[in-house]
Scaffold this motif. Structure first.
Motif, PDB file in Angstrom:
ATOM      1  N   LEU A  46       0.758  -1.238  -0.050  1.00 17.00           N
ATOM      2  CA  LEU A  46      -0.086  -0.027  -0.084  1.00 17.00           C
ATOM      3  C   LEU A  46       0.807   1.250  -0.010  1.00 17.00           C
ATOM      4  O   LEU A  46       0.634   2.035  -0.794  1.00 17.00           O
ATOM      5  CB  LEU A  46      -0.965   0.115   1.304  1.00 17.00           C
ATOM      6  CG  LEU A  46      -1.947   1.270   1.169  1.00 17.00           C
ATOM      7  CD1 LEU A  46      -2.772   0.997  -0.071  1.00 17.00           C
ATOM      8  CD2 LEU A  46      -2.871   0.819   2.507  1.00 17.00           C
ATOM      9  N   GLU A  47       1.947   1.215   0.851  1.00 21.77           N
ATOM     10  CA  GLU A  47       2.761   2.405   0.989  1.00 21.77           C
ATOM     11  C   GLU A  47       3.418   2.565  -0.735  1.00 21.77           C
ATOM     12  O   GLU A  47       3.477   3.706  -1.086  1.00 21.77           O
ATOM     13  CB  GLU A  47       3.753   1.951   1.986  1.00 21.77           C
ATOM     14  CG  GLU A  47       4.985   3.526   2.101  1.00 21.77           C
ATOM     15  CD  GLU A  47       5.572   3.389   3.546  1.00 21.77           C
ATOM     16  OE1 GLU A  47       6.637   2.600   3.473  1.00 21.77           O
ATOM     17  OE2 GLU A  47       5.003   3.998   4.629  1.00 21.77           O
ATOM     18  N   ASP A  48       4.032   1.507  -1.316  1.00 22.36           N
ATOM     19  CA  ASP A  48       4.435   1.743  -2.810  1.00 22.36           C
ATOM     20  C   ASP A  48       3.559   2.288  -3.605  1.00 22.36           C
ATOM     21  O   ASP A  48       3.780   3.039  -4.401  1.00 22.36           O
ATOM     22  CB  ASP A  48       5.044   0.422  -2.991  1.00 22.36           C
ATOM     23  CG  ASP A  48       6.348  -0.311  -2.441  1.00 22.36           C
ATOM     24  OD1 ASP A  48       6.775   0.489  -1.576  1.00 22.36           O
ATOM     25  OD2 ASP A  48       6.506  -1.148  -2.553  1.00 22.36           O
ATOM     26  N   LEU A  61      -5.465  -1.163  -6.519  1.00 23.97           N
ATOM     27  CA  LEU A  61      -4.093  -1.553  -6.369  1.00 23.97           C
ATOM     28  C   LEU A  61      -4.370  -3.028  -5.916  1.00 23.97           C
ATOM     29  O   LEU A  61      -4.668  -3.328  -4.675  1.00 23.97           O
ATOM     30  CB  LEU A  61      -3.474  -0.862  -4.949  1.00 23.97           C
ATOM     31  CG  LEU A  61      -2.898   0.563  -5.077  1.00 23.97           C
ATOM     32  CD1 LEU A  61      -2.274   0.838  -3.731  1.00 23.97           C
ATOM     33  CD2 LEU A  61      -1.901   0.523  -6.057  1.00 23.97           C
ATOM     34  N   PRO A  62      -3.962  -4.084  -6.739  1.00 26.92           N
ATOM     35  CA  PRO A  62      -3.775  -5.483  -6.344  1.00 26.92           C
ATOM     36  C   PRO A  62      -2.581  -5.475  -5.550  1.00 26.92           C
ATOM     37  O   PRO A  62      -1.309  -5.197  -5.983  1.00 26.92           O
ATOM     38  CB  PRO A  62      -3.743  -5.975  -7.734  1.00 26.92           C
ATOM     39  CG  PRO A  62      -3.897  -5.072  -8.712  1.00 26.92           C
ATOM     40  CD  PRO A  62      -3.583  -3.823  -7.943  1.00 26.92           C
ATOM     41  N   ILE A  63      -2.588  -5.989  -4.220  1.00 30.33           N
ATOM     42  CA  ILE A  63      -1.567  -6.082  -3.330  1.00 30.33           C
ATOM     43  C   ILE A  63      -1.358  -7.793  -3.057  1.00 30.33           C
ATOM     44  O   ILE A  63      -2.152  -8.255  -2.425  1.00 30.33           O
ATOM     45  CB  ILE A  63      -1.389  -5.404  -2.399  1.00 30.33           C
ATOM     46  CG1 ILE A  63      -1.706  -3.926  -2.546  1.00 30.33           C
ATOM     47  CG2 ILE A  63      -0.202  -5.809  -1.377  1.00 30.33           C
ATOM     48  CD1 ILE A  63      -1.775  -2.898  -1.497  1.00 30.33           C
ATOM     49  N   PRO A  64      -0.226  -8.416  -3.582  1.00 30.43           N
ATOM     50  CA  PRO A  64       0.032  -9.892  -3.438  1.00 30.43           C
ATOM     51  C   PRO A  64       0.334 -10.138  -1.805  1.00 30.43           C
ATOM     52  O   PRO A  64       0.900  -9.077  -1.291  1.00 30.43           O
ATOM     53  CB  PRO A  64       1.145 -10.327  -4.181  1.00 30.43           C
ATOM     54  CG  PRO A  64       1.769  -9.171  -4.625  1.00 30.43           C
ATOM     55  CD  PRO A  64       0.896  -7.903  -4.584  1.00 30.43           C
ATOM     56  N   ALA A  65       0.111 -11.131  -1.287  1.00 27.08           N
ATOM     57  CA  ALA A  65       0.104 -11.637   0.268  1.00 27.08           C
ATOM     58  C   ALA A  65       1.711 -11.171   0.657  1.00 27.08           C
ATOM     59  O   ALA A  65       1.759 -10.515   1.835  1.00 27.08           O
ATOM     60  CB  ALA A  65       0.050 -13.107   0.433  1.00 27.08           C
ATOM     61  N   GLU A  66       2.760 -11.361  -0.074  1.00 30.06           N
ATOM     62  CA  GLU A  66       3.533 -11.069   0.311  1.00 30.06           C
ATOM     63  C   GLU A  66       4.273  -9.592   0.500  1.00 30.06           C
ATOM     64  O   GLU A  66       4.858  -9.183   1.303  1.00 30.06           O
ATOM     65  CB  GLU A  66       5.073 -11.513  -0.995  1.00 30.06           C
ATOM     66  CG  GLU A  66       5.174 -12.944  -1.242  1.00 30.06           C
ATOM     67  CD  GLU A  66       4.097 -13.582  -1.892  1.00 30.06           C
ATOM     68  OE1 GLU A  66       3.342 -12.824  -2.508  1.00 30.06           O
ATOM     69  OE2 GLU A  66       4.042 -14.892  -2.111  1.00 30.06           O
ATOM     70  N   VAL A 133      -6.991  -6.501  -2.446  1.00 26.25           N
ATOM     71  CA  VAL A 133      -7.349  -5.430  -3.525  1.00 26.25           C
ATOM     72  C   VAL A 133      -7.541  -4.295  -2.683  1.00 26.25           C
ATOM     73  O   VAL A 133      -8.679  -4.256  -2.111  1.00 26.25           O
ATOM     74  CB  VAL A 133      -8.275  -5.696  -4.439  1.00 26.25           C
ATOM     75  CG1 VAL A 133      -8.270  -4.487  -5.611  1.00 26.25           C
ATOM     76  CG2 VAL A 133      -7.434  -7.140  -5.495  1.00 26.25           C
ATOM     77  N   PHE A 134      -6.979  -3.215  -2.891  1.00 22.52           N
ATOM     78  CA  PHE A 134      -7.289  -1.831  -2.386  1.00 22.52           C
ATOM     79  C   PHE A 134      -7.847  -0.799  -3.314  1.00 22.52           C
ATOM     80  O   PHE A 134      -7.111  -0.856  -4.240  1.00 22.52           O
ATOM     81  CB  PHE A 134      -6.253  -1.065  -1.678  1.00 22.52           C
ATOM     82  CG  PHE A 134      -5.854  -1.647  -0.330  1.00 22.52           C
ATOM     83  CD1 PHE A 134      -6.543  -0.962   0.827  1.00 22.52           C
ATOM     84  CD2 PHE A 134      -5.016  -2.766  -0.186  1.00 22.52           C
ATOM     85  CE1 PHE A 134      -6.055  -1.638   2.025  1.00 22.52           C
ATOM     86  CE2 PHE A 134      -4.668  -3.144   1.280  1.00 22.52           C
ATOM     87  CZ  PHE A 134      -5.550  -2.402   2.246  1.00 22.52           C
ATOM     88  N   GLU A 135      -9.092  -0.381  -3.465  1.00 21.61           N
ATOM     89  CA  GLU A 135      -9.456   0.798  -4.038  1.00 21.61           C
ATOM     90  C   GLU A 135      -9.270   1.933  -3.084  1.00 21.61           C
ATOM     91  O   GLU A 135      -9.980   2.193  -1.984  1.00 21.61           O
ATOM     92  CB  GLU A 135     -10.993   0.753  -4.487  1.00 21.61           C
ATOM     93  CG  GLU A 135     -11.296  -0.156  -5.558  1.00 21.61           C
ATOM     94  CD  GLU A 135     -12.714  -0.079  -5.756  1.00 21.61           C
ATOM     95  OE1 GLU A 135     -13.581   0.323  -5.140  1.00 21.61           O
ATOM     96  OE2 GLU A 135     -13.148  -0.735  -6.653  1.00 21.61           O
TER      97      GLU A 135
END
Ligand code: ZN
Length: 161
Positions: A46-48, A61-66, A133-135
């Motif tokens: 999220l920060e990136d 923003l799709p964010i993989p578990a890692e 996934v964050f909107e």
């Protein structure tokens, strides 16, 4: 001049978090989150993803578990004898319990199994192993004050510590 999120900004964010296509939480139900950009206060993905966004910009923003809460660590699951708990503590599957580690920090763990003599508690974050996934929408942006940077957190009022 266009304002863009950069290191050491105080960012205010509206977001909706989806896990497996279902809404898990949304700031529509409460207040937006605020954090100091670049200080590891939110998950790395999220920060990136926020870095460089413009004020008012929306993004999915799709964010993989890692890049979120990490993979599930099987070693973070432990069996504990029921006799080690005080009798007042309700030991039901699904209940979260707080434990103190050797440094005195509180760690939260969920009871995931129970038999006659033991409960199995899981110290993994409930979102470990999940792709998120964050909107998001950047709703406010300002540079942190020197004092906030020194403290490593945000002050909501000028006289706050
Ligand atoms: Zn402070």
């Amino acid at each position: 001049m266009t304002e863009k999120v950069q290191q050491n900004d105080v960012v205010t964010l509206d977001y909706t978090l989806y896990v497996e296509n279902e809404v898990l939480e949304s700031t529509e139900d409460g207040s937006p989150i605020q954090f100091l950009q670049g200080h590891g206060q939110i998950i790395p993905g999220l920060e990136d993803g926020v870095q460089g966004l413009e004020l008012g910009e929306e993004k999915t923003l799709p964010i993989p578990a890692e890049q979120a809460y990490g993979q599930i660590d099987p070693d973070a699951r432990q069996k504990i004898k029921i006799e080690e708990f005080s009798e007042e503590i309700p030991l039901e599957v699904g209940t979260f319990l707080d434990f103190r580690d050797e440094e005195g920090d509180v760690l939260s763990a969920q009871i995931i199994a129970k038999d006659e003599d033991t409960v199995t508690v899981d110290f993994n974050h409930p979102l470990a192993g999940k792709d998120l996934v964050f909107e998001i929408k950047v709703t406010d942006l300002r540079p942190a004050t020197p004092e906030e940077l020194e403290h490593g957190h945000i002050h909501h009022r000028p006289d706050e510590d």
